[in-house]
Structure formats: C-alpha cells, structure tokens
Design an enzyme around this catalytic site. Structure first.
Site, short mmCIF file in Angstrom:
data_model
loop_
_atom_site.label_atom_id
_atom_site.label_comp_id
_atom_site.label_asym_id
_atom_site.label_seq_id
_atom_site.Cartn_x
_atom_site.Cartn_y
_atom_site.Cartn_z
N LEU A 87 45.08 -6.90 77.39
CA LEU A 87 46.44 -6.35 77.27
C LEU A 87 46.93 -6.72 75.98
O LEU A 87 48.50 -7.05 75.87
CB LEU A 87 47.25 -6.94 78.51
CG LEU A 87 46.91 -6.34 79.93
CD1 LEU A 87 47.91 -7.10 81.02
CD2 LEU A 87 46.73 -4.95 80.00
N CYS A 88 46.35 -6.51 74.82
CA CYS A 88 47.13 -6.88 73.57
C CYS A 88 46.52 -5.68 72.49
O CYS A 88 46.02 -6.04 71.53
CB CYS A 88 46.64 -8.18 73.05
SG CYS A 88 44.93 -8.62 73.05
N GLY A 89 46.68 -4.55 73.09
CA GLY A 89 45.95 -3.58 72.06
C GLY A 89 44.84 -3.38 71.68
O GLY A 89 43.81 -3.63 72.43
#
Length: 290
Positions: A87-89
C-alpha cells in the site's frame, strides 16, 4: 440500473474504504514527519564527513587503502532496501524491478556468486522468488531504522570485502527528494573510489597543506570505515523516508478516488430514488383514473 439496496451497500463499502485510507494517510504522514527530520538531520553530517575525506584526499600525498582496491568482480554483493508492508504505490515494485535488472547485469558471474542483503519483507520475498537465499534477516531494521544494526551490517560488508569474500558491494535504495518524488539510486559501497574524489581537487574548498598525526594511513584507516557506516545508515534513513512519502501519496490518491466514487454513487442513488418515487406516483395516478 442497480437497485437502491445495491447502491446503498456500495456506498457503505466505499465509506469504509475511505475511513481506512484516510487513517492510513494520517499515520503515514506522522511517520514521514519523523523520518524526514532524521534524514534531513543526517544529510549535513554525511556531506561534511565526505568533504573531510575529499579534502584529505586532495592533498598531494599518495594514499592507498585496502578498502579502495579495485579487483575483478568475481563475487558481488547487493544491499537492497524496500518496505515490510505494501500500500505504498509503486515503491516496492520499482525496487524489485531494478533488483532484477541488477541480477541480469551480473549474470556473467552466476547466481552462486551473488550475495543479496534484503532490507524489508517485500524485497526479501522477491529475492527468494528469484532463487536466492538472503544473506540475513533485516526486516526489523526496515521498519525501525537502527544505527547499531546499520553499523553492524556495514562492518560485516567491510569484513567480507577485506577477506575477499566479495569484490564489490552495491546499495540499491530510494532517495527522498520531496513528498511526491523519490529517486531510485544504485551506488557502489565498496570499493571506495578515491580516484573520483581526487578528480574533484579543482573544486575543493579545503586547503591541501594538512599535517596528519600519527600518519595519513592510520587516519584514513579510521576515517574510511566511519564514512562507510554513515553512508549505509543514511541510505537506510533515506529509504525509510521515501517509503512513508510514497505511502502518504498513495493513500491520498486512494482517498481522493474514494471521495469521487462516493459522489458518483450518491448521485446515482438520488436518481434511482427519484425514479422509484416517480414510478409510484404514476401508479397512483393511473389507479385513480382507472
């Protein structure tokens, strides 16, 4: 058109996602603030230490060190920094892609002669999928950067280089430039390239008439390991700040998308509700005229 019940369920689902992404954004933003303070406080120290080394090397005396020995690369090591969570691109995907590119660029020496130090669970999993056995477990260090653990790793790499267990050590990490920009870097950790530093003599602001006690060699023997320890710790802090920045931006985008979707769903719900009311009114009017 979807029924009112279905649209209500979708609205509730998007609202739940919105709360989650908003909370994750706030947490990541708070962590980024602390990580940014650490890396911005570390950069001047690393730069000043490098300038001391640069100024010292710009002296006329010929200095050499075992840590600067250029050898044919028969065994190579890579320290690669990623995160423990997703969930950090594209942060982890970018690191994994460049890790695979590094492996491909060293295919001539074979996988058995590549030593991988994965810092972070995501890159550790990618290293195992690529057929490597990680040279250690550093997930705790990725989550909470620790100077002692970084120093221990730097000393281990230095010892491996001095004992000729590896001929070159590279660092692969993200460099934090701003909230929206993280630049991926591949730097050579060992051997230390003194020739490049000496080439900067013309632009150096340091005097070259140093008097070194007890000797330039002993001073360099102490200074070089210190520079390497600081370099590795700075890369760790850099990577950590980049991770939190990437996650903050990713959660911001996800929150904006959820808000846009929620707005569209509310419009759809109102139109559907209006259509239902209109149909009921038509039924009533039709019944009264029958």
């Amino acid at each position: 058109m979807a029924s009112l019940k279905e649209i209500k369920l979708r609205i509730a689902s998007v609202n739940g996602t919105l709360k989650l992404t908003s909370a994750m954004k706030m947490v990541a933003s708070a962590k980024l603030h602390k990580a940014q303070e650490l890396i911005e406080g570390m950069w001047p120290y690393e730069q000043r230490l490098s300038r001391i080394l640069e100024g010292f090397l710009n002296a006329d005396s010929e200095i050499s060190s075992t840590l600067t020995a250029q050898r044919e690369v028969k065994r190579a090591a890579l320290v690669v920094f990623a995160s423990n969570n997703s969930l950090c691109g594209g942060y982890n995907a970018n690191i994994i892609r460049h890790f695979n590119a590094w492996v491909e660029s060293h295919h001539a020496i074979g996988k058995d002669n590549m030593v991988i130090f994965p810092v972070g669970r995501k890159i550790e999993e990618a290293v195992k999928r690529a057929g490597f056995t990680p040279a250690g477990q550093f997930n705790k260090m990725a989550d909470k950067p620790n100077r002692k653990e970084a120093t221990d790793l730097a000393d281990r790499l230095t010892s491996m280089f001095l004992q000729r267990e590896v001929d070159q050590v590279d660092l692969l990490f993200h460099h934090f430039k701003s909230m929206s920009t993280q630049e991926l870097k591949l730097n050579t950790f060992l051997p230390v390239d003194l020739s490049q530093m000496k080439q900067e003599k013309a632009t150096s602001h340091f005097a070259t008439n140093y008097i070194v006690e007890p000797s330039p060699e002993s001073f360099l023997k102490t200074l070089l390991p210190t520079v390497l320890r600081v370099k590795l710790y700075t890369a760790l802090l850099d990577s950590n700040a980049s991770e939190h920045a990437a996650r903050t931006m990713a959660m911001q985008v996800a929150t904006d998308n959820a808000n846009d979707l929620l707005q569209d769903l509310n419009i759809m719900y109102n139109k559907s509700r209006q259509q239902v009311i209109t149909n009921e009114l038509l039924d009533i009017v039709s019944g009264s005229m029958a």
